[in-house]
Design a protein around this motif. Structure first.
Motif, mmCIF file in Angstrom:
data_model
loop_
_atom_site.group_PDB
_atom_site.id
_atom_site.type_symbol
_atom_site.label_atom_id
_atom_site.label_comp_id
_atom_site.label_asym_id
_atom_site.label_seq_id
_atom_site.Cartn_x
_atom_site.Cartn_y
_atom_site.Cartn_z
ATOM 1 N N PHE A 14 0.831 -1.208 0.000
ATOM 2 C CA PHE A 14 0.000 0.000 0.000
ATOM 3 C C PHE A 14 0.863 1.255 0.000
ATOM 4 O O PHE A 14 0.613 2.199 -0.759
ATOM 5 C CB PHE A 14 -0.937 -0.009 1.217
ATOM 6 N N SER A 15 1.907 1.285 0.832
ATOM 7 C CA SER A 15 2.721 2.503 0.938
ATOM 8 C C SER A 15 3.530 2.755 -0.333
ATOM 9 O O SER A 15 3.610 3.897 -0.800
ATOM 10 C CB SER A 15 3.637 2.438 2.158
ATOM 11 N N THR A 16 4.106 1.707 -0.927
ATOM 12 C CA THR A 16 4.863 1.934 -2.161
ATOM 13 C C THR A 16 3.937 2.300 -3.317
ATOM 14 O O THR A 16 4.303 3.114 -4.166
ATOM 15 C CB THR A 16 5.710 0.704 -2.539
ATOM 16 N N SER A 17 2.752 1.706 -3.332
ATOM 17 C CA SER A 17 1.780 2.074 -4.369
ATOM 18 C C SER A 17 1.354 3.521 -4.214
ATOM 19 O O SER A 17 1.223 4.254 -5.198
ATOM 20 C CB SER A 17 0.552 1.169 -4.303
ATOM 21 N N LEU A 18 1.148 3.958 -2.981
ATOM 22 C CA LEU A 18 0.759 5.340 -2.715
ATOM 23 C C LEU A 18 1.855 6.305 -3.166
ATOM 24 O O LEU A 18 1.567 7.347 -3.773
ATOM 25 C CB LEU A 18 0.459 5.529 -1.224
ATOM 26 N N ILE A 19 3.100 5.943 -2.901
ATOM 27 C CA ILE A 19 4.217 6.782 -3.350
ATOM 28 C C ILE A 19 4.245 6.855 -4.879
ATOM 29 O O ILE A 19 4.414 7.925 -5.462
ATOM 30 C CB ILE A 19 5.553 6.248 -2.790
ATOM 31 N N GLY A 20 4.060 5.719 -5.532
ATOM 32 C CA GLY A 20 4.044 5.694 -7.000
ATOM 33 C C GLY A 20 2.918 6.525 -7.573
ATOM 34 O O GLY A 20 3.102 7.261 -8.544
ATOM 35 N N ASN A 154 5.323 9.199 -18.310
ATOM 36 C CA ASN A 154 5.785 8.920 -16.951
ATOM 37 C C ASN A 154 4.710 8.558 -15.941
ATOM 38 O O ASN A 154 4.996 7.860 -14.970
ATOM 39 C CB ASN A 154 6.561 10.124 -16.416
ATOM 40 N N GLU A 155 3.494 9.032 -16.118
ATOM 41 C CA GLU A 155 2.467 8.813 -15.093
ATOM 42 C C GLU A 155 2.216 7.323 -14.867
ATOM 43 O O GLU A 155 2.256 6.835 -13.737
ATOM 44 C CB GLU A 155 1.169 9.520 -15.483
ATOM 45 N N LYS A 156 1.973 6.614 -15.931
ATOM 46 C CA LYS A 156 1.689 5.185 -15.815
ATOM 47 C C LYS A 156 2.907 4.432 -15.279
ATOM 48 O O LYS A 156 2.782 3.488 -14.498
ATOM 49 C CB LYS A 156 1.274 4.646 -17.184
ATOM 50 N N GLY A 162 5.540 1.821 -8.523
ATOM 51 C CA GLY A 162 5.230 1.768 -7.090
ATOM 52 C C GLY A 162 4.658 0.423 -6.693
ATOM 53 O O GLY A 162 5.046 -0.157 -5.669
ATOM 54 N N ILE A 163 3.751 -0.090 -7.496
ATOM 55 C CA ILE A 163 3.144 -1.392 -7.200
ATOM 56 C C ILE A 163 4.187 -2.500 -7.321
ATOM 57 O O ILE A 163 4.285 -3.383 -6.448
ATOM 58 C CB ILE A 163 1.950 -1.655 -8.147
ATOM 59 N N LEU A 164 4.985 -2.467 -8.377
ATOM 60 C CA LEU A 164 5.977 -3.522 -8.602
ATOM 61 C C LEU A 164 7.077 -3.523 -7.540
ATOM 62 O O LEU A 164 7.530 -4.584 -7.115
ATOM 63 C CB LEU A 164 6.578 -3.392 -9.997
ATOM 64 N N ILE A 165 7.512 -2.358 -7.115
ATOM 65 C CA ILE A 165 8.521 -2.301 -6.060
ATOM 66 C C ILE A 165 7.943 -2.864 -4.763
ATOM 67 O O ILE A 165 8.619 -3.594 -4.043
ATOM 68 C CB ILE A 165 9.049 -0.859 -5.878
ATOM 69 N N GLY A 166 6.694 -2.522 -4.474
ATOM 70 C CA GLY A 166 6.045 -3.081 -3.287
ATOM 71 C C GLY A 166 5.963 -4.592 -3.346
ATOM 72 O O GLY A 166 6.250 -5.283 -2.359
ATOM 73 N N LEU A 167 5.578 -5.127 -4.502
ATOM 74 C CA LEU A 167 5.524 -6.587 -4.666
ATOM 75 C C LEU A 167 6.903 -7.211 -4.516
ATOM 76 O O LEU A 167 7.050 -8.269 -3.888
ATOM 77 C CB LEU A 167 4.930 -6.949 -6.026
#
Length: 174
Positions: A14-20, A154-156, A162-167
């Motif tokens: 959740f946190s890395t996705s939020l950052i992304g 860049n947006e996508k 963010g999601i991939l780093i979290g995973l």
């Protein structure tokens, strides 16, 4: 123990996705704010060139008529100009430089164009003012095209990153 790992993994994801998503949304915000800035400058041009409204009143009218996401800076400029009794409007424009960068996600080149408006505003007759407005509006249109390309590129990427780093972190920790 499994529940703690699961909740920890969800928290990391959740946190890395939020950052992304936060970084990705900056590109959309910049584009939207440039569009709103263009509209506000057109309102200011109408007020000054065609309406011959005094500058403090014109700035207040831009605040009232423009999109509040951006038009609030014209109220800030007006208040700075009246409060400090500044002769050169550039200093009032310069006083909002940090707002342009932090709140509106503008890049340095965007800020320079807006500051250039402050340099030329009120320094010449109506015809020259109109030419200056046209020039600045053309520059903003170019920046909008550049911002659209940046957003599309860049947006996508940031959102997915963010999601991939979290995973990846969750997989490494498990």
């Amino acid at each position: 123990m499994f529940i703690v790992k699961f909740l920890g993994g969800l928290l990391i994801l959740f946190s890395t996705s939020l950052i992304g998503f936060t970084y990705g949304n900056r590109y959309s915000n910049r584009l939207n704010n440039l569009i709103y800035m263009e509209q506000c400058i057109k309102i200011l041009e109408t007020e000054i060139v065609y309406g011959a409204v005094p500058l403090p009143d014109a700035l207040l009218n831009v605040y009232k008529k423009g999109n509040k996401n951006v038009s609030f800076i014209f109220k800030e400029i007006r208040e700075h100009m009246l409060k400090n009794k500044v002769e050169d409007i550039y200093y009032s424009f310069y006083s909002i430089k940090h707002i342009l960068k932090n709140n509106l996600s503008f890049k340095q080149q965007d800020i320079e164009i807006i500051l250039s408006l402050g340099r030329v505003l009120g320094t010449s007759n109506r015809e020259d003012q109109e030419k200056n407005f046209k020039l600045i509006l053309n520059q903003i249109i170019i920046l909008e095209k550049e911002a659209k390309l940046d957003r599309d590129k860049n947006e996508k990427m940031f959102k997915n990153l963010g999601i991939l780093i979290g995973l990846a972190i969750v997989i490494i920790l498990i």
